[in-house]
Design an enzyme around this catalytic site. Structure first.
Site, PDB file in Angstrom:
ATOM      1  N   ASP A 144       0.817  -1.210   0.000  1.00  0.00           N
ATOM      2  CA  ASP A 144       0.000   0.000   0.000  1.00  0.00           C
ATOM      3  C   ASP A 144       0.856   1.268   0.000  1.00  0.00           C
ATOM      4  O   ASP A 144       0.494   2.289   0.553  1.00  0.00           O
ATOM      5  CB  ASP A 144      -1.003  -0.001   1.158  1.00  0.00           C
ATOM      6  CG  ASP A 144      -0.339  -0.323   2.480  1.00  0.00           C
ATOM      7  OD1 ASP A 144       0.904  -0.462   2.487  1.00  0.00           O
ATOM      8  OD2 ASP A 144      -1.047  -0.429   3.490  1.00  0.00           O
ATOM      9  N   HIS A 202      20.230   7.202 -21.780  1.00  0.00           N
ATOM     10  CA  HIS A 202      19.276   7.294 -20.677  1.00  0.00           C
ATOM     11  C   HIS A 202      19.744   6.488 -19.453  1.00  0.00           C
ATOM     12  O   HIS A 202      18.971   5.785 -18.818  1.00  0.00           O
ATOM     13  CB  HIS A 202      17.872   6.842 -21.127  1.00  0.00           C
ATOM     14  CG  HIS A 202      17.172   7.872 -21.954  1.00  0.00           C
ATOM     15  ND1 HIS A 202      16.048   7.620 -22.682  1.00  0.00           N
ATOM     16  CD2 HIS A 202      17.458   9.181 -22.169  1.00  0.00           C
ATOM     17  CE1 HIS A 202      15.677   8.723 -23.309  1.00  0.00           C
ATOM     18  NE2 HIS A 202      16.506   9.682 -23.018  1.00  0.00           N
ATOM     19  N   ASP A 241      22.724  14.879 -16.385  1.00  0.00           N
ATOM     20  CA  ASP A 241      21.539  15.438 -17.047  1.00  0.00           C
ATOM     21  C   ASP A 241      20.456  15.472 -15.987  1.00  0.00           C
ATOM     22  O   ASP A 241      19.948  14.428 -15.568  1.00  0.00           O
ATOM     23  CB  ASP A 241      21.151  14.536 -18.231  1.00  0.00           C
ATOM     24  CG  ASP A 241      19.960  15.070 -19.019  1.00  0.00           C
ATOM     25  OD1 ASP A 241      19.211  15.921 -18.505  1.00  0.00           O
ATOM     26  OD2 ASP A 241      19.780  14.605 -20.169  1.00  0.00           O
ATOM     27  N   ASP A 282      15.786  21.262 -17.786  1.00  0.00           N
ATOM     28  CA  ASP A 282      16.428  20.073 -18.372  1.00  0.00           C
ATOM     29  C   ASP A 282      17.827  20.500 -18.810  1.00  0.00           C
ATOM     30  O   ASP A 282      17.989  21.101 -19.860  1.00  0.00           O
ATOM     31  CB  ASP A 282      15.568  19.598 -19.559  1.00  0.00           C
ATOM     32  CG  ASP A 282      16.113  18.331 -20.204  1.00  0.00           C
ATOM     33  OD1 ASP A 282      17.059  17.736 -19.655  1.00  0.00           O
ATOM     34  OD2 ASP A 282      15.576  17.949 -21.261  1.00  0.00           O
ATOM     35  N   HIS A 294      20.981  11.588 -31.547  1.00  0.00           N
ATOM     36  CA  HIS A 294      19.668  12.122 -31.148  1.00  0.00           C
ATOM     37  C   HIS A 294      19.480  13.514 -31.727  1.00  0.00           C
ATOM     38  O   HIS A 294      20.395  14.088 -32.301  1.00  0.00           O
ATOM     39  CB  HIS A 294      19.525  12.113 -29.622  1.00  0.00           C
ATOM     40  CG  HIS A 294      20.598  12.873 -28.885  1.00  0.00           C
ATOM     41  ND1 HIS A 294      20.655  14.254 -28.852  1.00  0.00           N
ATOM     42  CD2 HIS A 294      21.661  12.444 -28.147  1.00  0.00           C
ATOM     43  CE1 HIS A 294      21.682  14.631 -28.107  1.00  0.00           C
ATOM     44  NE2 HIS A 294      22.316  13.552 -27.678  1.00  0.00           N
ATOM     45  N   HIS A 342      14.007  19.635 -27.815  1.00  0.00           N
ATOM     46  CA  HIS A 342      12.574  19.342 -27.734  1.00  0.00           C
ATOM     47  C   HIS A 342      11.928  20.508 -27.005  1.00  0.00           C
ATOM     48  O   HIS A 342      12.604  21.286 -26.329  1.00  0.00           O
ATOM     49  CB  HIS A 342      12.343  18.014 -26.995  1.00  0.00           C
ATOM     50  CG  HIS A 342      13.097  17.899 -25.700  1.00  0.00           C
ATOM     51  ND1 HIS A 342      12.660  18.471 -24.532  1.00  0.00           N
ATOM     52  CD2 HIS A 342      14.303  17.334 -25.403  1.00  0.00           C
ATOM     53  CE1 HIS A 342      13.541  18.227 -23.569  1.00  0.00           C
ATOM     54  NE2 HIS A 342      14.564  17.550 -24.072  1.00  0.00           N
ATOM     55  N   HIS A 354       9.647  16.597 -21.954  1.00  0.00           N
ATOM     56  CA  HIS A 354       9.484  16.548 -23.411  1.00  0.00           C
ATOM     57  C   HIS A 354       8.088  17.098 -23.648  1.00  0.00           C
ATOM     58  O   HIS A 354       7.105  16.358 -23.638  1.00  0.00           O
ATOM     59  CB  HIS A 354       9.620  15.113 -23.943  1.00  0.00           C
ATOM     60  CG  HIS A 354      11.014  14.587 -23.812  1.00  0.00           C
ATOM     61  ND1 HIS A 354      11.351  13.281 -24.039  1.00  0.00           N
ATOM     62  CD2 HIS A 354      12.178  15.205 -23.479  1.00  0.00           C
ATOM     63  CE1 HIS A 354      12.644  13.108 -23.848  1.00  0.00           C
ATOM     64  NE2 HIS A 354      13.164  14.262 -23.497  1.00  0.00           N
ATOM     65  N   GLU A 373      20.650  20.654 -27.074  1.00  0.00           N
ATOM     66  CA  GLU A 373      21.438  19.629 -26.400  1.00  0.00           C
ATOM     67  C   GLU A 373      22.202  18.693 -27.345  1.00  0.00           C
ATOM     68  O   GLU A 373      21.972  17.485 -27.354  1.00  0.00           O
ATOM     69  CB  GLU A 373      20.533  18.791 -25.495  1.00  0.00           C
ATOM     70  CG  GLU A 373      19.261  18.274 -26.163  1.00  0.00           C
ATOM     71  CD  GLU A 373      18.464  17.381 -25.212  1.00  0.00           C
ATOM     72  OE1 GLU A 373      19.048  16.441 -24.665  1.00  0.00           O
ATOM     73  OE2 GLU A 373      17.255  17.629 -25.028  1.00  0.00           O
ATOM     74  N   TYR A 399      29.036  10.882 -28.631  1.00  0.00           N
ATOM     75  CA  TYR A 399      29.206   9.688 -27.795  1.00  0.00           C
ATOM     76  C   TYR A 399      30.026   8.678 -28.595  1.00  0.00           C
ATOM     77  O   TYR A 399      29.562   8.209 -29.637  1.00  0.00           O
ATOM     78  CB  TYR A 399      27.833   9.095 -27.429  1.00  0.00           C
ATOM     79  CG  TYR A 399      26.850  10.163 -26.986  1.00  0.00           C
ATOM     80  CD1 TYR A 399      26.778  10.571 -25.651  1.00  0.00           C
ATOM     81  CD2 TYR A 399      26.020  10.798 -27.928  1.00  0.00           C
ATOM     82  CE1 TYR A 399      25.899  11.568 -25.264  1.00  0.00           C
ATOM     83  CE2 TYR A 399      25.139  11.798 -27.547  1.00  0.00           C
ATOM     84  CZ  TYR A 399      25.080  12.189 -26.213  1.00  0.00           C
ATOM     85  OH  TYR A 399      24.215  13.187 -25.841  1.00  0.00           O
ATOM     86  N   ARG A 447      27.606  15.610 -23.547  1.00  0.00           N
ATOM     87  CA  ARG A 447      26.406  16.351 -23.962  1.00  0.00           C
ATOM     88  C   ARG A 447      26.387  17.659 -23.177  1.00  0.00           C
ATOM     89  O   ARG A 447      26.798  17.685 -22.014  1.00  0.00           O
ATOM     90  CB  ARG A 447      25.132  15.544 -23.673  1.00  0.00           C
ATOM     91  CG  ARG A 447      23.852  16.302 -24.036  1.00  0.00           C
ATOM     92  CD  ARG A 447      22.599  15.409 -24.121  1.00  0.00           C
ATOM     93  NE  ARG A 447      22.188  14.808 -22.886  1.00  0.00           N
ATOM     94  CZ  ARG A 447      22.354  13.533 -22.556  1.00  0.00           C
ATOM     95  NH1 ARG A 447      22.950  12.708 -23.405  1.00  0.00           N
ATOM     96  NH2 ARG A 447      21.941  13.072 -21.393  1.00  0.00           N
ATOM     97  N   GLU A 507      23.575  20.717 -22.472  1.00  0.00           N
ATOM     98  CA  GLU A 507      22.147  21.013 -22.703  1.00  0.00           C
ATOM     99  C   GLU A 507      21.720  22.239 -21.911  1.00  0.00           C
ATOM    100  O   GLU A 507      21.969  22.333 -20.706  1.00  0.00           O
ATOM    101  CB  GLU A 507      21.306  19.803 -22.254  1.00  0.00           C
ATOM    102  CG  GLU A 507      19.815  20.049 -22.330  1.00  0.00           C
ATOM    103  CD  GLU A 507      18.985  18.796 -22.050  1.00  0.00           C
ATOM    104  OE1 GLU A 507      19.454  17.924 -21.287  1.00  0.00           O
ATOM    105  OE2 GLU A 507      17.872  18.694 -22.601  1.00  0.00           O
TER     106      GLU A 507
END
Ligand code: GLY
Ligand code: MN
Ligand code: MN
Length: 435
Positions: free
Chosen positions: A37, A240, A257, A268, A347, A351, A358, A381, A385, A403, A405
């Protein structure tokens, strides 16, 4: 914080768009349990929150443009003093009217009895099917019952329009207050990134840096807008990565990130920095290239540019740079035509950003990339890689992932970088880590 008059304006605007023969139906996100619960931390549906500011589950918003006996109706839980002992205050029907500006509020437990009549005489239902399957069934059953009864058959709705298109277009253009929430969210995230950069030492674990981020979010009465990514060494190349459980080694990079959520609005932000405080020459070469790509992408953001332009600018800089470094061997024209830079930059460059990280809003209009307009907010961003197992590149480059961003608002004159207070230049990153 967004004030009630703004939520009211949004409901009015949506009702104007929907028209007088419409009814808008929007359920709150149901509460969900992670085990036994123990509930997941509750997060309201972004569309629902955008129109109400109401953060409780078990609620349903119904808008009936032009209705004389109440245009805005909120179904919500009845105030329950026993439950409030355990879970704290609830708005109840009185609060929904007094504090959330609804014309009327009804008990969600009596939905079956009181909801169907709100559909009578309304031709078109604005509702997005497929998000809450249980409520999809309820709604269809309610409407079928109206259709089957001779007394209500003529007055039952018979047209369905997805709410997404209109509502998401509204959400794409941020008001002054929304800009201020997004700036606050970015400011809190900047402090979190700075704290993590200063704390970083070889031998620490990625989760220890994640803890620094959460500390800074929580002390600003925020949570994270999404699960922070803290990836070091080869993990910088996992887009990710959220395990955040590796030891960070001297000589590695670490990519963070992470963004805050302030009154529902996301930031972001990504920075990549050396665990020991000094970039190696290979790390610095890749870092400077990503930074140049990001700068080129941000420069083209202004009203009238189209959605793909920042990505094209970034891809051009990265393609040229990868050729200069010997990581790609074709001509620039071929690299761009075949998009072979995608082996390293797989990528998109950004966005929309808003209540969702997003965020909603179409990227194409009539099959053309959308033109940027003042009030839109997007991330920029780019990244490179280099797969640790890529035997086609010199070993000295393998496992480097970078990266960078930032969050950028389109303004009438051009753009504003909401996260610009966070260091970006390699020298400034090193200086901050040493401070
Ligand atoms: N943090 C997710 C993204 O950058 O899109
Ligand atoms: Mn991000
Ligand atoms: Mn992003």
């Amino acid at each position: 914080m967004i004030q009630q008059d703004e939520y009211k304006q949004r409901r009015k605007q949506l009702m104007r768009i929907a028209g007088e023969d419409a009814v808008v139906v929007l359920p709150a996100t149901p509460e969900r349990f992670r085990n036994s619960d123990v509930a997941y931390p509750y997060r309201q549906n972004s569309d629902f929150y955008y129109l109400t500011g109401f953060a409780e589950p078990d609620a349903l918003l119904v808008l009936r443009p032009g209705a004389e006996n109440g245009e805005t109706i909120l179904f919500c839980r009845r105030k329950d003093p026993d439950k409030e002992i355990w879970d704290g205050p609830m708005a109840g029907q009185q609060g929904a009217v007094a504090d959330f500006g609804m014309d009327k509020a009804l008990d969600i437990a009596e939905l079956d009895e009181t909801f169907p009549e709100l559909l009578i005489g309304r031709e078109r239902v604005f509702y997005t099917f497929g998000l809450d399957v249980e409520f999809d069934h309820h709604l269809m059953n309610f409407i079928n019952e109206l259709r089957q009864s001779p007394a209500t058959r003529q007055a039952a709705p018979d047209e369905y329009v997805s709410l997404d298109h209109f509502l998401h277009d509204m959400r794409l253009y941020k008001s002054r207050k929304e800009m201020s929430c997004l700036s606050t969210s970015a400011r809190i995230a900047v402090a979190a990134h700075e704290r993590a950069m200063r704390a970083c030492q070889p031998g620490m674990h990625e989760y220890e840096l994640a803890a620094e981020l959460h500390y800074e979010f929580n002390r600003a009465n925020c949570g994270p807008a999404y699960q922070p990514i803290v990836g070091s060494g080869d993990n910088t190349c996992i887009l990710h990565y959220v395990r955040n459980n590796a030891t960070m080694h001297d000589g590695d990079l670490v990519l963070i990130d992470a963004g805050a959520e302030y009154d529902g609005y996301a930031s972001d932000i990504t920075r990549t920095f050396p665990v020991n405080g000094r970039f190696s020459s290979e790390q610095r070469a890749i870092y400077d290239l990503v930074l140049a790509a990001q700068t080129a992408a941000i420069e083209v953001i202004r009203p009238g540019s189209h959605w793909e332009e920042p990505h094209q600018a970034a891809a051009h800089v990265i393609a040229e740079g990868l050729i200069d470094l010997g990581l790609l061997t074709q001509s620039l024209d071929d690299v761009l035509a075949e998009e072979s830079y995608r082996n390293f930059f797989m990528h998109k460059t950004g966005h929309w950003l808003g209540l969702d990280v997003h965020d909603v809003g179409d990227y194409q209009v009539d099959n053309e990339p959308r033109l940027l307009e003042s009030g839109m907010v997007l991330t920029v961003e780019p990244g490179i890689y280099i797969n640790p197992n890529d035997e086609s590149v010199d070993p000295r480059w393998r496992g480097i992932g970078v990266r960078i961003e930032d969050d950028v608002a389109v303004t009438s004159r051009g753009h504003k970088v909401l996260s610009k207070r966070l260091v970006r230049e390699a020298d400034d990153v090193e200086a901050l880590m040493a401070s």
